[in-house]
Design a protein around this motif. Structure first.
Motif, PDB file in Angstrom:
ATOM      1  N   PHE A 186       0.815  -1.216   0.000  1.00 18.51           N
ATOM      2  CA  PHE A 186       0.000   0.000   0.000  1.00 18.51           C
ATOM      3  C   PHE A 186       0.852   1.271   0.000  1.00 18.51           C
ATOM      4  CE2 PHE A 186      -2.577  -3.301   2.018  1.00 18.51           C
ATOM      5  CZ  PHE A 186      -3.738  -3.231   1.247  1.00 18.51           C
ATOM      6  N   VAL A 187       2.175   1.131   0.117  1.00 20.53           N
ATOM      7  CA  VAL A 187       3.072   2.282   0.151  1.00 20.53           C
ATOM      8  C   VAL A 187       3.512   2.608  -1.273  1.00 20.53           C
ATOM      9  CG1 VAL A 187       5.264   3.185   1.004  1.00 20.53           C
ATOM     10  CG2 VAL A 187       3.878   1.707   2.466  1.00 20.53           C
ATOM     11  N   THR A 188       3.401   3.853  -1.636  1.00 21.77           N
ATOM     12  CA  THR A 188       3.837   4.314  -2.953  1.00 21.77           C
ATOM     13  C   THR A 188       5.044   5.232  -2.799  1.00 21.77           C
ATOM     14  OG1 THR A 188       2.291   6.165  -2.859  1.00 21.77           O
ATOM     15  CG2 THR A 188       1.518   4.134  -3.909  1.00 21.77           C
ATOM     16  N   ALA A 189       5.712   5.497  -3.923  1.00 27.45           N
ATOM     17  CA  ALA A 189       6.948   6.283  -3.879  1.00 27.45           C
ATOM     18  C   ALA A 189       6.700   7.695  -3.355  1.00 27.45           C
ATOM     19  CB  ALA A 189       7.581   6.331  -5.266  1.00 27.45           C
ATOM     20  N   ASP A 190       5.584   8.315  -3.761  1.00 27.79           N
ATOM     21  CA  ASP A 190       5.345   9.695  -3.344  1.00 27.79           C
ATOM     22  C   ASP A 190       4.995   9.822  -1.871  1.00 27.79           C
ATOM     23  OD1 ASP A 190       2.950   8.373  -3.703  1.00 27.79           O
ATOM     24  OD2 ASP A 190       1.860  10.160  -4.351  1.00 27.79           O
TER      25      ASP A 190
END
Length: 304
Positions: free
Chosen positions: A125-129
């Protein structure tokens, strides 16, 4: 001839009080093992501090749109704000404190995150931004990190300035507590060993009081009378000290070098060289305390 007589008296005293001598050996062995372990632990803490503190960085986390703080307000750090932070790192007074720095963008932070946690579970659920862009700063002297934290905290676009040593200090504090505990136990055991040596010498002197009386009548000096008793305590303590030294060397060789070094990681551990530095200390402490306590015990007895 006199040396042979003294050694004969020493052997006779050890045989008469064999159980007490064994008790002195064991108490000295246990107490000095604690002393040696405490010294090695302090050496280990020193090595770990030198290793990790030199590698500890100051992280300058920049704002993201997910941070709702007074300095960020859910706004991504702009290019101008990033350039201003980098300018501060390049100019006085911070430039003289910094050995090097590196900028980590969202994608690089995300790649590092995946290396640590993988792509399963909550990590999916973690994205780069979501991960902040960061300036990673290495200092010439990590003890001067407060100047960097104070100067950069609160700048536009900066979410937080964090010294990584804050994560390490609790670990070192816990290790110091363990070391001080070992020292405390060792001191109590050494006191017990000193009292036991003194008791053993006084019992040995009491069992040979008739012989001592004859020796004093024929003109033997107090030094000549005291020497066999002092050597009894020294011999018992020396055996315990040697056993403690062997235990320390074995601990380092089989556990630290044999087991801990096999565990993946880069933390430097104490080695046999460090253990061999500790062994003479244990011998000096053991023999010194034994000689002192035995000399005091027999001197007090001869005054009676």
């Amino acid at each position: 001839m006199r040396l042979g007589l003294i050694l004969s008296e020493v052997g006779q005293g050890i045989r008469r009080n064999l159980s007490m001598v064994i008790a002195v050996v064991l108490v000295t062995f246990i107490s000095l093992s604690f002393v040696g372990a405490a010294i090695l632990l302090q050496m280990q803490i020193g090595q770990m501090k030198g290793y990790w503190y030199d590698r500890a960085q100051v992280a300058v986390y920049l704002c993201t749109e997910y941070v709702d703080s007074a300095n960020c307000g859910q706004t991504e750090a702009t290019a101008e704000q990033k350039a201003f932070v980098e300018q501060q790192l390049k100019t006085a007074p911070l430039a003289s404190l910094i050995s090097k720095y590196a900028f980590e963008d969202h994608e690089q932070a995300y790649e590092k995150y995946l290396e640590q946690f993988g792509e399963t579970g909550e990590s999916s659920f973690v994205t780069a931004d979501f991960l902040p862009e960061t300036f990673w700063v290495n200092l010439n002297n990590p003890e001067q990190s407060d100047a960097l934290v104070e100067r950069l905290s609160g700048l536009p676009g900066v979410e937080e300035v964090l010294d990584q040593r804050e994560y390490l200090q609790p670990i070192f504090d816990a290790l110091n507590v363990a070391s001080y505990t070992a020292i405390g136990v060792a001191v109590l055991m050494l006191i017990a060993a000193v009292l036991l040596i003194a008791t053993t010498i006084r019992l040995s002197a009491f069992s040979r009081r008739r012989e001592l009386g004859i020796m004093r009548l024929v003109g033997a000096s107090n030094r000549f009378i005291q020497t066999p008793f002092v050597l009894e305590g020294v011999v018992a303590s020396l055996i315990g000290s040697i056993l403690a030294g062997a235990a320390i060397v074995s601990l380092v060789h089989f556990f630290v070098q044999g087991y801990l070094n096999a565990v993946p990681g880069t933390t430097p551990y104490v080695g046999l060289t460090d253990a061999l530095i500790v062994v003479p200390i244990l011998l000096v402490v053991g023999v010194g305390l034994a000689a002192m306590s035995a000399a005091i015990a027999i001197r007090r007895y001869l005054r009676v």
